[in-house]
Design an enzyme around this catalytic site. Sequence first.
Site, PDB file in Angstrom:
ATOM      1  N   CYS A  58       0.803  -1.227   0.000  1.00  0.00           N
ATOM      2  CA  CYS A  58       0.000   0.000   0.000  1.00  0.00           C
ATOM      3  C   CYS A  58       0.831   1.270   0.000  1.00  0.00           C
ATOM      4  CB  CYS A  58      -0.929   0.014   1.215  1.00  0.00           C
ATOM      5  SG  CYS A  58      -1.802  -1.532   1.480  1.00  0.00           S
ATOM      6  N   HIS A  91      -9.007   3.007  -3.170  1.00  0.00           N
ATOM      7  CA  HIS A  91      -7.641   2.663  -2.766  1.00  0.00           C
ATOM      8  C   HIS A  91      -6.960   1.845  -3.868  1.00  0.00           C
ATOM      9  CE1 HIS A  91      -4.231   1.449  -0.529  1.00  0.00           C
ATOM     10  NE2 HIS A  91      -4.761   0.504   0.229  1.00  0.00           N
ATOM     11  N   CYS A  99      -1.287   2.453   6.493  1.00  0.00           N
ATOM     12  CA  CYS A  99      -0.890   1.110   6.893  1.00  0.00           C
ATOM     13  C   CYS A  99      -0.481   0.335   5.648  1.00  0.00           C
ATOM     14  CB  CYS A  99      -2.007   0.390   7.634  1.00  0.00           C
ATOM     15  SG  CYS A  99      -3.541   0.181   6.694  1.00  0.00           S
TER      16      CYS A  99
END
Length: 428
Positions: free
Chosen positions: A91, A384, A414
Amino acid sequence: MPGQPQVAVVAGVRTPFVRSGTRFRDLSAVRLGEVVVSELVQRAGLDPELVDEVILGNIAQPADATNVARVVALRAGIPIDRPAYTVQRNCASGMQAITNGAEAILCGRAEVVIAGGTESMSAIPLLFPPAMSDWLAGFVRAKTVVQRLSAVGRFRAAYLKPRIALEMGLTDAYAGINMGQTAEVLAREFGIRRRDQDAYAVESHRRAVQARPHLRDEIVPTPTADFTALLQDDFGPREDASVDRLAKMRPYFDRRSGTVTIGNSCPITDGAAAVLLMSVDAARRYGFEPLGVLRNWSYAGLEPERMGLGPAYATARVLKQSGAAWRDIQLVELNEAFAAQVLANQRAFESGVEAAPGRTPLAPIGAIDPERLNVNGGAIALGHPVGASGARLVVTLLNEMRRRDCTLGLATLCIGGGQGAALLFDRN
């Protein structure tokens, strides 16, 4: 860092973020990246000859463009003799690209770097089992009609049963649970109620809908693959989001006793984002006014099954490294992988994490003011696209810092696998 080289972000753009399998399903990660890099250069009025390097984050690594950044750079008109490479930190890949670019500038190896991320989650493939590959290899090697008929006879329907690569990628290889289940771990650890998660998700949608007019400042209007539509807004925020509506959704990752649903989680998304990095001296020399200066950054590790707490651990580290005080941070962009994960971070920031089996301890940092957190909504509404989200957080943060005349801001997220990232920017 007085007296030392500093890295400025002088411009940043992104595509609209669009739910995978919909309007951007036929746009590759290369095409999405090309859109933002081309627009970044054009908006900044930058001579491409000044670009020293291009660095992009990407997770899916398309088979036809295994070094996405290089293909994007060439198609966007960056000179052929300028290198480009792709990074992958789950991520945080978009942030990793930015901090790699900053390191190159701080080391004196570059003055101007384009960094960001691009992701087509629509294009993540289905994978077939090894038995299918073995059968195909045998069929191709067959020379005669008899051999081919024999190969056909050995075919089994089970060979066609695919594995979903996206599902595999969102499952932690060490802990053996998927990202949604890690959010359930945090919901139980911090006692986070379902209704609070739904309420947080609704607020994310409300803020994102309200922010549409000024989010267009950072969005590149992007045509669909067939050029039948030009998208200028994110296709995720919902005007009709409500706690009552979300309450009707069933838990998705723990069907019996869970609280995490599709409605209080981020959607799977396609999109890209990029920033233009320069040394502060180069920005001054070329006549650019920085959006912000990258004061410091940090990555931190923790248990993979608690990966959602990465922002708290990385923020504690970056504050210590930079000597900044939490009370001085005026704006925070914290990626909303799950509402439970954001709420858990709010509690960890304020109260810390006590040492216990399976938990990395964390001293309290300070309460996050909800009015300074994700003021334009977050990934629950916006989406995302994994390799691009880190760069999107930076673009959104710096634009909002400019609008509000903030002097110190934080972008944090995160990272699947049990990590966190935190980037600290100032506008002094």
